[in-house]
Design a protein around this motif. Structure first.
Motif, PDB file in Angstrom:
ATOM      1  N   THR A 348       5.280   5.158   3.013  1.00 20.76           N
ATOM      2  CA  THR A 348       5.238   5.363   1.571  1.00 20.76           C
ATOM      3  C   THR A 348       5.893   6.676   1.187  1.00 20.76           C
ATOM      4  O   THR A 348       5.608   7.711   1.781  1.00 20.76           O
ATOM      5  N   LEU A 349       6.755   6.628   0.158  1.00 18.25           N
ATOM      6  CA  LEU A 349       7.313   7.843  -0.414  1.00 18.25           C
ATOM      7  C   LEU A 349       7.179   7.816  -1.933  1.00 18.25           C
ATOM      8  O   LEU A 349       6.546   8.676  -2.526  1.00 18.25           O
ATOM      9  N   SER A 350       7.728   6.783  -2.561  1.00 17.36           N
ATOM     10  CA  SER A 350       7.616   6.710  -4.014  1.00 17.36           C
ATOM     11  C   SER A 350       6.865   5.472  -4.488  1.00 17.36           C
ATOM     12  O   SER A 350       6.488   5.396  -5.648  1.00 17.36           O
ATOM     13  N   SER A 351       6.679   4.485  -3.636  1.00 16.82           N
ATOM     14  CA  SER A 351       6.000   3.259  -4.058  1.00 16.82           C
ATOM     15  C   SER A 351       5.591   2.489  -2.817  1.00 16.82           C
ATOM     16  O   SER A 351       5.454   3.074  -1.755  1.00 16.82           O
ATOM     17  N   SER A 352       5.394   1.184  -2.967  1.00 14.34           N
ATOM     18  CA  SER A 352       5.147   0.239  -1.877  1.00 14.34           C
ATOM     19  C   SER A 352       3.665  -0.091  -1.759  1.00 14.34           C
ATOM     20  O   SER A 352       2.926   0.595  -1.044  1.00 14.34           O
ATOM     21  N   GLY A 353       3.239  -1.145  -2.469  1.00 20.38           N
ATOM     22  CA  GLY A 353       1.856  -1.568  -2.402  1.00 20.38           C
ATOM     23  C   GLY A 353       1.539  -2.613  -3.444  1.00 20.38           C
ATOM     24  O   GLY A 353       2.443  -3.179  -4.079  1.00 20.38           O
TER      25      GLY A 353
END
Length: 586
Positions: A348-353
């Motif tokens: 995860t860095l800016s999103s993903s979920g």
């Protein structure tokens, strides 16, 4: 071992900023609240490493609001949901004012006034410096005063569904957890469940949040939650210094005016990101450093020698781990430069979920999510800056209020005891195996597969498919052989299994998006395609389908005020010749 059972109106999973604010708001609204945390609230997790929080210094309105929104939209490569961005900026002021009233020790100037500054990703938007651990201590004390039931050192291993199906056609009615030291089972029944699980990373050992490996992401995925932003699941950092130590606090280091220089002393970020320069995102900086190294201009260095003593003092105040590391390794930022060791992994860095609506609701009734454990719709891609902790609070507050309205119409749900037994039996299965494979072996194999430059930085269709096949082989052939001699190893076994599921899902999403945007760069599509890809990739687990099923969600630019440029925008990142063409090993 005897099982512990809990019943509450609201179950919060994860005790970071968003979870704590959700629990407090739900308690204020008269709800019974249980918060379960894998570690200890205020003693572990990414929230304890927070060093600055997005904090408007006033109510932002009118044309000024649009200018503040523009920072997020441009920084997010035009992937942000502008309805969420507007809501976020408007409510961020209220949430941070509440923290100030609770006594959170934000940084102040010499006159005792709050010190509002800008960090990575912001030129207008302001932030407040704060030691995340001190902030979480305040929230922990407040939760205990509000009689929130804290259940710590318990890992949630599965969500419970009303129809006992995965993916479900019903709702979420609770969760099953296990104490990470004793193995004691815990069963939670609740009218609503709020996830604040934090990000997911591989076990890279020298970065923070080493226990955030995607367990709750994977549980939500199995339950059938719709996900978004998985193609941008690329975690990068550049603060592995002098090949000796790593620190968090990168956004604050950038905020005090850090310079990034190559071996010739040239500042190079402007050519890779002419908009943000040295305030660019983690991935953009890490990639720029790696490019400088590949093309023979490295090693690269962090230079703080020009930064004032006062600003260094503020950096140390809000990110004490930086000061401890500099002292331990005898670094004087007024005299020394630090060699930069960037890395890029799936995470995860800016999103993903899980994809969430304006009230932090997921696609499954009764399930909410906030913070880094979501698709982060106010970002989705690009520069995160200091936005996540305050976003967690905004989402947690809204989730609690929406859950209250929902719970007024419900009774505490019943659960299927047979399903609980199945979940626990499957969880403990690795302890009953003969000695075969340890989780640490599989972590090493994952690193060898995903951290090569060919995949991490220079993706093509062929390379992504090759990595998917390799990761699938690990999941099918190695995961079933994991042996866990004790509870510590058992938790690690499930960490690697869940991370592997999320990494494979991310690779499928990277394959689906045929352009380069934000953290996703594809050699075979080396441009940002605003004619065809101003859309989100939504993905779900579908019963009977082996691979994830994608749909496309067009962004609402007919309605939104901030408009993107049209056409294909070439990527500023060069591709070295040896990575430009595929070979038989890809």
């Amino acid at each position: 071992m005897n099982r512990l059972d809990f019943e509450s109106d609201v179950l919060v999973i994860g005790g970071g900023f968003g979870g704590a604010v959700a629990a407090l708001r739900a308690a204020e609204l008269g709800q019974s609240v249980t918060l379960v945390e894998k570690a200890v609230v205020s003693r572990a997790g990414p929230s304890t490493y927070v060093h600055s929080q997005y904090a408007p210094d006033k109510k932002v309105e009118g044309e000024e609001l649009e200018a503040w929104m523009d920072e997020f939209v441009v920084g997010a490569n035009y992937m942000a949901d502008q309805d969420w961005v507007e809501q976020y900026i408007l409510e961020a002021y209220d949430r941070t004012q509440e923290m100030i009233k609770l006594g959170v020790p934000y940084a102040k100037d010499a006159e005792g006034n709050l010190r509002y500054v800008s960090v990575r990703g912001h030129k207008l938007g302001t932030t407040l410096g704060v030691d995340g651990r001190a902030c979480m201590e305040v929230l922990r004390r407040r939760m205990k005063a509000k009689r929130v039931k804290l259940v710590e050192k318990v890992a949630v291993i599965e969500l419970l569904t009303s129809d006992n199906k995965y993916p479900t056609n019903g709702s979420i009615v609770g969760a099953v957890g296990v104490h990470i030291r004793t193995g004691q089972p815990h069963v939670f029944k609740a009218k609503s469940v709020i996830l604040n699980s934090g990000p997911f990373y591989p076990k890279i050992h020298y970065a923070f949040g080493d226990h955030c490996t995607g367990e709750i992401h994977a549980a939500a995925w199995r339950a059938g939650a719709e996900f978004a932003g998985m193609e941008f699941a690329t975690f990068a950092a550049w603060s592995n210094f002098n090949n000796k130590f790593f620190t968090p606090g990168q956004a604050k280091i950038q905020g005090v005016g850090a310079h990034f220089k190559n071996a010739s002393g040239e500042r190079f970020m402007e050519k890779y990101d002419p908009i943000w320069g040295e305030l660019s995102g983690l991935f953009q900086i890490a990639r720029a450093i790696i490019t400088e190294n590949i093309e023979g201009r490295g090693p690269c260095y962090l230079d703080l020698r020009h930064v004032s003593e006062e600003d260094i003092k503020v950096l140390y105040e809000v990110s004490p781990s930086v000061e401890r590391a500099f002292n331990e390794f005898k670094i004087d930022p007024s005299k020394d430069t630090l060699e930069l060791g960037p890395f890029v992994v799936i995470g995860t860095l800016s999103s993903s979920g899980p994809n969430i609506g304006l009230n932090a609701e997921t696609s499954i009734p009764g399930l909410y999510a906030t913070g880094y454990g979501t698709s982060c719709p106010h970002l989705m891609s690009g520069i995160s800056g200091s936005g996540i902790s305050t976003f967690s609070m905004v989402g947690g507050h809204r989730a609690a209020e929406h859950a209250k309205k929902r719970s007024d119409e419900l009774q505490i749900p019943s659960i299927n005891e047979g399903r609980v037994d199945e979940i626990l039996t499957a969880y403990f299965k690795p302890m009953k195996k003969l000695r075969q494979v340890r989780s640490s072996d599989i972590w090493m194999e994952i690193g060898e597969i995903t951290s090569t430059a060919e995949f991490a930085l220079f993706k093509t269709e062929k390379r992504i498919k090759h990595v998917i096949n390799q990761l699938k082989t690990l999941r099918e052939e190695r995961i079933p052989k994991i042996f866990a001699p004790d509870m510590h190893e058992l938790e690690k076994a499930h960490e690697v299994k869940n991370y592997l599921d999320m990494a494979i899902l991310a690779c499928f999403a990277m394959l689906e998006r045929t352009e380069s945007r934000g953290e996703l760069f594809r050699v075979d599509y080396p441009y940002q395609d605003n004619d065809n890809w101003l859309k989100w990739l939504l993905v779900k687990k579908v019963d009977g389908e082996e691979d994830p099923v994608f749909t496309h969600h067009d962004l609402n630019y007919d309605k939104w005020r901030i408009k993107p440029p049209t056409g294909r925008l070439p990527s500023p990142y060069p591709v070295p010749e040896r990575y430009a063409e595929e070979n038989n090993n890809d």
